[in-house]
Design an enzyme around this catalytic site. Structure first.
Site, PDB file in Angstrom:
ATOM      1  N   SER A 132      40.064  -5.011  44.034  1.00 42.23           N
ATOM      2  CA  SER A 132      39.131  -3.906  44.204  1.00 42.23           C
ATOM      3  C   SER A 132      39.242  -3.305  45.603  1.00 42.23           C
ATOM      4  O   SER A 132      40.323  -2.881  46.002  1.00 42.23           O
ATOM      5  CB  SER A 132      37.713  -4.381  43.883  1.00 42.23           C
ATOM      6  OG  SER A 132      36.869  -3.290  43.618  1.00 42.23           O
TER       7      SER A 132
ATOM      8  N   ASP B  98      38.953  -3.075  37.024  1.00 39.77           N
ATOM      9  CA  ASP B  98      38.727  -3.757  38.300  1.00 39.77           C
ATOM     10  C   ASP B  98      39.097  -5.237  38.239  1.00 39.77           C
ATOM     11  O   ASP B  98      38.643  -5.978  37.358  1.00 39.77           O
ATOM     12  CB  ASP B  98      37.249  -3.606  38.671  1.00 39.77           C
ATOM     13  CG  ASP B  98      36.951  -4.006  40.101  1.00 39.77           C
ATOM     14  OD1 ASP B  98      37.277  -5.142  40.489  1.00 39.77           O
ATOM     15  OD2 ASP B  98      36.398  -3.162  40.838  1.00 39.77           O
TER      16      ASP B  98
END
Length: 557
Positions: free
Chosen positions: A73, A186
């Site tokens: 991320s 993610d």
């Protein structure tokens, strides 16, 4: 015998050369001997992940080499840019100076997420010359989550921008990213701090950074969003704790858990990461010396990056090209409602639709709707440009009592801090054309920082688009003063502040036939969706001396 002796001498000389070569090779090998491989694992955490920049700064200052970067991320974004050659100073400039929110566009209607990041990916490519994983001077691995199976995937091929976008695609916020025919979201869903991945990649020493933060207040059991956030955090924390147990050193920046939207606090987070890393340096050094008593600290310098002025120019060019299709200002009428005593309510709204590019300029279709005292007025047009300096539109307008559509021109732009608009309609009424000239300095986003703003407007408005219908020239001059306000988070979606303000000025007609004082008081709510994408709401009460009171509500300026 002589020949035999000569052969022996040649053999001895050859053996001597071989022995000398082996000795030199041994010395060279000792000088460049294998040492423990150091991996830095940067976890996810949205804005909290900006603290990774401070950690990299501390490692560089203390001669700790970075042989491998593994990121999830926000950790993937920082790791990828650092691996591509940006220095710590370059990274700090990027997150503290540039309005990166303009690189994210709302998706209307939502398509796999609420916010698109294509412009951001284009910006990364422009900034790094479309760097690929295979070209990086420091190996970088982006950790993703496979959408269908939920398994962790370590990605390290193709353009780094694609891997970074996939790694940061928070479900529901950003759409999944397609790579080689599969979709990914993610990496934090599968692995918040991917230490295991670094071990599998051959790291001897793993320095992991946990930016989940500390909860500063108890969860409100009656707040559905807080409850959902807490439950999701618990589900992810079990995996994160298991991963961190495998790290040699774990760095915990002192950051609140609820600060994920607070990108405006980048400097604070970088400082927190730096302080936490400095505190961990003795432990890092001890671990490296434990594995190698002669560990060569400082033998691998950090990325040199670009000089400050060169990098600022590079960022400006990349940003301009990445946002070449972004209309900084809206040529169509911004949504607003005006209620005034002794006058019918006025309503305006409109939208721009991006059509593509004509040469190097974006082209937009626009439509605006105004409700005036006489009825509804429609405007259709075609706009060009990004409003950096100048943009414009050709339009046709039709309203009550018009036998035909009237053509017109509109120009708008930003010159430094000055925002201006110029509009002319050839035949607002049979007798006179309509026109408006206005300026605002500075724009409201900057005025909220400086605390003041000036607005000047002149118009001939037979249709009554901007006030009471009038065939004569009228104008307004208004000074506004804004109070500072603390930023706050709302519902885990918005980050912003509400500023109170007051305005004083005059309204007049040309020739001095009428000059009256103007007073205004109101508030401006300046919000950022997910801490990134800006929008603004204004509510104001106005008074024109001896004439009328009014209530104004608008989105944007």
């Amino acid at each position: 015998m002589a020949a035999c002796a000569l052969a022996k001498r040649h053999l001895a000389a050859t053996l001597s050369v071989i022995l000398l070569f082996l000795l030199l090779a041994g010395n060279a090998s000792a000088g460049t001997r294998d040492r423990p491989t150091v991996a830095v694992v940067l976890g996810g955490g949205s804005a909290r992940g900006l603290s990774h920049i401070g950690l990299l700064k501390a490692l560089a200052e203390n001669g700790i080499p970075v042989d491998m970067l593994v990121g999830t991320s926000m950790g993937s974004l920082v790791a990828g840019l650092y691996a591509a050659g940006l220095s710590v100073d370059n990274l700090a400039y990027l997150v503290t100076t540039v309005d990166l929110g303009l690189l994210f566009e709302p998706l209307v209607p939502p398509r796999g997420g609420l916010v698109g990041a294509q412009r951001f990916g284009r910006f990364i490519d422009l900034l790094t010359d479309s760097a690929t994983f295979e070209q990086l001077p420091v190996p970088f691995y982006a950790v993703l989550t496979h959408l269908e199976s939920g398994r962790e995937v370590v990605w390290n091929k193709g353009r780094i921008s694609r891997g970074m976008l996939a790694s940061m695609s928070i479900p529901g916020t950003f759409p999944p990213v397609e790579l080689d025919g599969e979709y990914y979201v993610d990496g934090g869903v599968a692995s918040m701090v991917p230490v295991q991945a670094a071990r599998r990649l051959g790291a001897d020493v793993v320095i992991a950074v946990d930016v989940r933060g500390q909860r500063t207040k108890p969860v409100d059991p009656e707040n559905a969003l807080e409850v959902l956030d807490a439950v999701l955090s618990h589900m992810l924390e079990a995996n994160a704790d298991a991963q961190l147990a495998l790290a040699d050193v774990v760095v915990f920046p002192d950051i609140p858990a609820g600060a994920g939207l607070e990108y405006d606090r980048a400097e604070d987070f970088i400082a927190a990461g730096y302080e936490a890393a400095l505190a961990a340096i003795p432990q890092i050094r001890a671990r490296l010396l434990e594995l190698d008593p002669d560990f060569p600290f400082g033998s691998k310098p950090p990325p040199p990056g670009w000089p400050a002025d060169v990098f600022a120019d590079r960022v400006a060019k990349a940003f301009s090209l990445a946002t070449a299709d972004v209309q900084l200002l809206q040529l169509a009428a911004a949504p607003s409602v005006d209620l005034r005593s002794h006058q019918p309510a006025r309503l305006q709204l409109g939208f721009d639709v991006y059509l593509g590019r004509l040469g190097r300029q974006p082209t937009l279709a626009l439509y605006s709707l105004h409700r005036t005292a006489a009825g509804w007025v429609h405007t259709l047009g075609l706009g060009f440009g990004t409003c950096r300096g100048l943009c414009g539109a050709v339009f046709f307008r039709h309203g009550p009592g018009d036998p035909r559509w009237s053509p017109g021109l509109r120009f708008e732009g930003l010159v430094g801090d000055l925002h201006y608009t110029l509009e002319w309609e050839s035949r607002a009424q049979p007798a006179k054309p309509g026109w408006q000239a206005a300026m605002m300095v500075p724009m409201t986003s900057e005025a909220l920082v400086r605390g003041r703003q000036l607005l000047v407007q002149l118009q001939q408005d037979p249709r009554g688009l901007y006030g009471a219908p009038a065939g004569h020239v009228q104008g307004e001059i208004l000074h506004r003063w804004y109070l500072p306000a603390e930023k706050r988070n709302v519902l885990g979606l918005l980050r912003g502040a509400t500023h109170l303000y007051a305005g004083v000025g005059t309204a007049f007609t040309m020739g001095g036939a009428r000059v009256v004082p103007m007073l205004e008081a109101g508030l401006v709510s300046n919000e950022y969706l997910f801490g990134l994408r800006p929008f603004r709401l204004r509510v104001a009460v106005t008074y024109r001396g001896g004439e009328s009171w009014g209530l104004h509500i608008s989105v944007g300026d």
